[in-house]
Design an enzyme around this catalytic site. Sequence first.
Site, short mmCIF file in Angstrom:
data_model
loop_
_atom_site.label_atom_id
_atom_site.label_comp_id
_atom_site.label_asym_id
_atom_site.label_seq_id
_atom_site.Cartn_x
_atom_site.Cartn_y
_atom_site.Cartn_z
N GLY A 1 0.68 -1.40 0.03
CA GLY A 1 0.08 -0.04 -0.14
C GLY A 1 0.69 1.28 -0.06
O GLY A 1 0.54 2.23 -0.55
N ASP A 2 2.04 0.99 0.55
CA ASP A 2 3.01 2.16 0.93
C ASP A 2 3.82 2.29 -0.60
O ASP A 2 3.89 3.30 -1.19
CB ASP A 2 3.71 2.26 1.98
CG ASP A 2 2.97 2.69 3.28
OD1 ASP A 2 2.52 3.74 3.33
OD2 ASP A 2 3.15 1.97 4.18
N LEU A 3 4.45 1.02 -0.73
CA LEU A 3 5.45 0.97 -1.69
C LEU A 3 5.02 1.25 -3.28
O LEU A 3 5.69 1.86 -3.93
CB LEU A 3 6.39 -0.25 -1.51
CG LEU A 3 6.93 -0.39 -0.13
CD1 LEU A 3 7.48 -1.98 0.00
CD2 LEU A 3 7.87 0.34 0.17
#
Length: 396
Positions: A174-176
Site C-alpha cells: 500500500g505504501d511501496l
Amino acid sequence: MGALDDLRVLDLTQVLAGPYCTMLLADMGADVVKVERPGGDLIRSNPPFVNDGDEEAYGGYFQSVNRGKRSLELDLEADEDREAFLSLVERADVVVENFKAGTMEKFDCGYETLREHNPDLIYSSIRGFGDPRTGETHRQGQPSFDLIAQALGGVMEITGQSDGPPTKVGPGVGDLFTAVLNAVGILAAVHHRERTGEGQYVDTAMYDSMVSLCERTVYQYSCDGESPTRQGNSHPTLFPYDSFEAADGHVVIAAFADGHWEALCEAMERPDLAADYPDAGSRLANRESLRREIADWTATIDSETLLGLLEGRVPAAPVQNTADIFEDPHIHDREMLAEVEQPGAESQMTIAGSPIKMTETMPSPSGRAPLLDEHRTELLDEAGVGTETNRVEGDD
C-alpha cells in the site's frame, strides 16, 4: 553522474510511502533534502539496530528508505523556519509531502502558495485518498496506512488460502507501490516541464494504487459479475501456476504453456497426463485432480533434485527466505545488497540495493541516511538564508 543529478527535491515526507518515493529519486542522483519536523521523522527510532539502539542514531527502517539524503529540521509553524523553507522552494524542482489533505495549507505552504514563489515547481503528494485538486471524495482527510489501503483496495480479499481469512501481503505494498507510481508521476511532470516550462501538481492515492495493483480483479468482475476471492498461491486462469511442497521445502511451478506442461509431464514420467490434457482449457477444468498428481510427485523429491529436473525447460524456483537471498550469487552479481555506515554501530548495515539498472547512469544508494538536521548549515547557506536562522547544532 546520476540520471537525475540536476534535480533538487524537497522531501517533507515521513514513515514509508513518501521516503521510498524520494529514495528512488536519490538513488538515481537527485539531491533530496529531507525537511523534517521538530524531532525528526517518526520512524527514526524504530528498530532493528545493528548493535545497540541506545547508541545508534536511527534504526534499519529509517536507514533503508532515507539513504543518500540531506536533512534539515524545520518547524513550519515558526515564521523564521517557514521563511527558510520558502527560500529552499525557490531553488527546488520538486516538493513531495505525504500529509493529510489540507495540512500544508495550515502552514500557508500549500501548492498555490509555493507556486507563487516558484512558478515552475512540481508539487507532489502521497495520501491515503488523494487530494481534492485531482478528484474530491468524502474520504479525504481520513488517516490511512498500508493495512487500510490493502483492505479497501481488494488486496487482502484475494490474498490467503481459500479456507482462511483475508490476509495482508507481507511487504507494505500500500505504501511501496503508491510510492513507485508517485515517482513515475514526478518524472513525467519533469519531462512535461522540460517541453513546456509548466510545473504542475502530482497526486497519488494509496487506495487508488491498490485498485490499480489489483487490475486483474477489475476486469474479472466486469466480465462475470463475481468478486474474486482467495485461492492460495494458484492463479484464476492459469494452471499449473502454484506452489508445491517438496521433500525439504516448497517450490513454485509455472507450467501453464503447452510446451512447459509437456516438459513437466516428461520430468514426472507421466506421458499420459500430457496426452489426456493437451491444452490450457482441459488443464484448467481438471486443476484439482492435476494439482494432486503434481503434489504427490513433488513431495517425494528434494528441492534441488526437483529443480534440476525442470531447469531450462519449466519455469520453477524454490521458495526462499531472506537468508537464502543473502546467499544467492544472483543477488550479489546484481548488486542488490548494499553496505552503508550505521552511525553509532561498530559495523555497517546491509540494505536493499536499487532494482533500477541503467548502462550509463547506474542508480545506487549514495551513502547512509542523514542524522537529524545534519546539513543545516550547508543547506541554508545554499538558500542564502541569514545567520539568524542558520543556528548551530544544539541550539534551542
